[in-house]
Design an enzyme around this catalytic site. Structure first.
Site, PDB file in Angstrom:
ATOM      1  N   HIS A   1     107.289  74.556   9.429  1.00  0.00           N
ATOM      2  CA  HIS A   1     106.777  73.661   8.387  1.00  0.00           C
ATOM      3  C   HIS A   1     105.826  74.403   7.464  1.00  0.00           C
ATOM      4  O   HIS A   1     105.240  75.432   7.834  1.00  0.00           O
ATOM      5  CB  HIS A   1     106.030  72.469   9.010  1.00  0.00           C
ATOM      6  CG  HIS A   1     106.919  71.463   9.659  1.00  0.00           C
ATOM      7  ND1 HIS A   1     107.715  70.590   8.944  1.00  0.00           N
ATOM      8  CD2 HIS A   1     107.149  71.184  10.970  1.00  0.00           C
ATOM      9  CE1 HIS A   1     108.383  69.821   9.782  1.00  0.00           C
ATOM     10  NE2 HIS A   1     108.061  70.168  11.011  1.00  0.00           N
TER      11      HIS A   1
ATOM     12  N   HIS B   1     106.054  66.523  14.597  1.00  0.00           N
ATOM     13  CA  HIS B   1     105.143  66.903  15.677  1.00  0.00           C
ATOM     14  C   HIS B   1     103.704  66.507  15.333  1.00  0.00           C
ATOM     15  O   HIS B   1     102.981  65.967  16.186  1.00  0.00           O
ATOM     16  CB  HIS B   1     105.220  68.413  15.930  1.00  0.00           C
ATOM     17  CG  HIS B   1     106.416  68.836  16.720  1.00  0.00           C
ATOM     18  ND1 HIS B   1     107.687  68.812  16.201  1.00  0.00           N
ATOM     19  CD2 HIS B   1     106.525  69.291  17.997  1.00  0.00           C
ATOM     20  CE1 HIS B   1     108.545  69.256  17.117  1.00  0.00           C
ATOM     21  NE2 HIS B   1     107.878  69.543  18.215  1.00  0.00           N
TER      22      HIS B   1
END
Length: 429
Positions: free
Chosen positions: A202, A152
């Protein structure tokens, strides 16, 4: 013009490029480059992710339902499904160069980012203790991938950076607009990075790696994008070269420690890139050159654009469905005829992997091609990769090439409206 090199009619530089990719595949397999890279990088990344876990847990103590919804929606806005819907709208609105460049850039980002992910095979932050928010099916699939780098963050840097470059290059701008655009791009990248940590997807290391890779890829793409676009729209042997490159890229991909959806995403975007290139080659001078009308112009009013969307979306869905059904039947037949050993992990139940079918495949004697394939370490190939490639290549081709039907339909509507208006004016006179 360069002299042709080889029976396929490729130019010297095309043959050299394909040979380099094939050589890389051979060298990586022979010397175990993926395994060696993983042994060097994975332990360090694992230590970093574990060390950052307490900080992630502390950061998530600020959680609130509004923040959950905000960052989940933001992740959807910069996800693959969003761009899958957004890019066709760019094509149909007349911004073909921007659309094809962003599509090819996204395919490039997807390949490099997922290759690094599977090569390193570093885990995401452990859940628990980290709270992982997967509000959509897309996020649940993302959670099955490895962590470093954050796709992303990488995609946001590249696509927002290229979009800003395109707007400032082809539109009017001043120093205030440049500063505003940069601030908005930096703000979006920052929010996406914070969101990936807040959602538990993450670590900070993953996000920083994604931003770093994104900056490098964006800088490289800005240096070559004009050359890539010139080759796509007017190059020599474009379809042959791109088809060969797409085939090699299916093999030039590292094998992860455990299977993940990353290779499936790469195969899909590999097919999309080929479909876009092939489609633009077919209809560039009619529907993708710089003189095509843009949305909100007199030649392409909003009503005509809506007509394109209403006709185009069902068309590409039908093409995707039909191409998948056809390739599920045709590819196994072709591979069987050529003696290529295949299995299926999902799409073809009769070819699903089992010990019985594996023994049967090993015992089967075939022709010359099967003897050639027996020399490779991989004894059978997943036909689902080919089916997925054909499916998404057809989808992308229909977005680009079938626009002629949508364009013609809209022109007929506009012509009828003009004639009716002229007839009405004549009667009033």
């Amino acid at each position: 013009m360069e002299a042709a090199a080889g029976g396929a009619g490729l130019t010297k530089w095309q043959a050299a490029a394909l040979s380099a990719v094939a050589g890389w595949v051979w060298a990586a397999s022979l010397f175990g480059l993926t395994r060696r890279t993983r042994a060097l990088v994975q332990p360090w990344v694992n230590r970093r992710v574990q060390a950052e876990t307490p900080a992630i847990v502390r950061f998530q103590r600020t959680h609130h339902r509004l923040l959950d919804n905000f960052f989940s929606v933001l992740s959807c806005v910069v996800s693959v499904p969003f761009y899958t819907g957004f890019l066709p709208l760019l094509f149909w609105s007349g911004h073909s160069k921007l659309a094809r460049q962003m599509t090819l850039l996204m395919a490039f980002c997807d390949y490099l980012g997922n290759s690094v992910k599977d090569a390193v095979s570093a885990p995401r932050p452990s859940s628990p203790p980290v709270r992982r928010v997967t509000a959509t099916e897309d996020e649940k699939e993302n959670a099955m991938e490895y962590g470093l780098p954050s796709s992303h963050a990488l995609n946001t840097v590249c696509l927002m950076g290229y979009l800003l470059h395109y707007v400032l290059t082809y539109g009017p701008h001043d120093s205030v607009m440049v500063a505003t655009g940069l601030c908005l791009a930096i703000l979006l990248v920052t929010l996406v990075g914070l969101g990936r940590i807040y959602l538990g997807m993450h670590s900070l290391t993953d996000v920083i790696a994604g931003i770093g890779f994104g900056i490098v890829i964006l800088a490289f793409w800005l240096a070559v994008h004009d050359h890539v676009d010139a080759f796509v729209v007017s190059g020599q042997n474009v379809t042959t070269f791109w088809a060969s490159l797409s085939l090699l890229l299916c093999f030039a991909y590292p094998k992860p420690e455990f299977p993940t959806p990353s290779f499936e995403y790469h195969t899909a975007f590999n097919g999309v890139a080929f479909g876009i290139v092939y489609g633009v080659q077919q209809t560039y001078f009619h529907f993708h050159n710089p003189d095509v009308p843009l949305i909100f112009s007199p030649q392409l009013p909003l009503l005509a654009f809506v007509g394109r969307v209403l006709v185009g979306i069902p068309t590409i869905l039908v093409v995707k469905f039909c191409s998948k059904a056809l390739s599920r039947w045709l590819l196994p037949v072709m591979c069987s005829t050529l003696g290529i050993p295949i299995v299926s992990s999902c799409y073809v139940p009769a070819l699903k992997i089992s010990e019985k079918s594996k023994d049967k495949s090993d015992a089967k004697q075939g022709g010359y091609l099967q003897k050639v394939f027996s020399l490779f370490p991989q004894k059978a190939y997943d036909v689902d990769t080919g089916i997925r490639f054909v499916q998404y290549a057809s989808l992308a081709w229909s977005v680009v090439d079938l626009r002629c039907f949508v364009h013609s339909s809209n022109e007929e509507v506009l012509t009828c409206e003009i004639l009716l208006n002229e007839d009405r004016d004549h009667h009033e006179l």
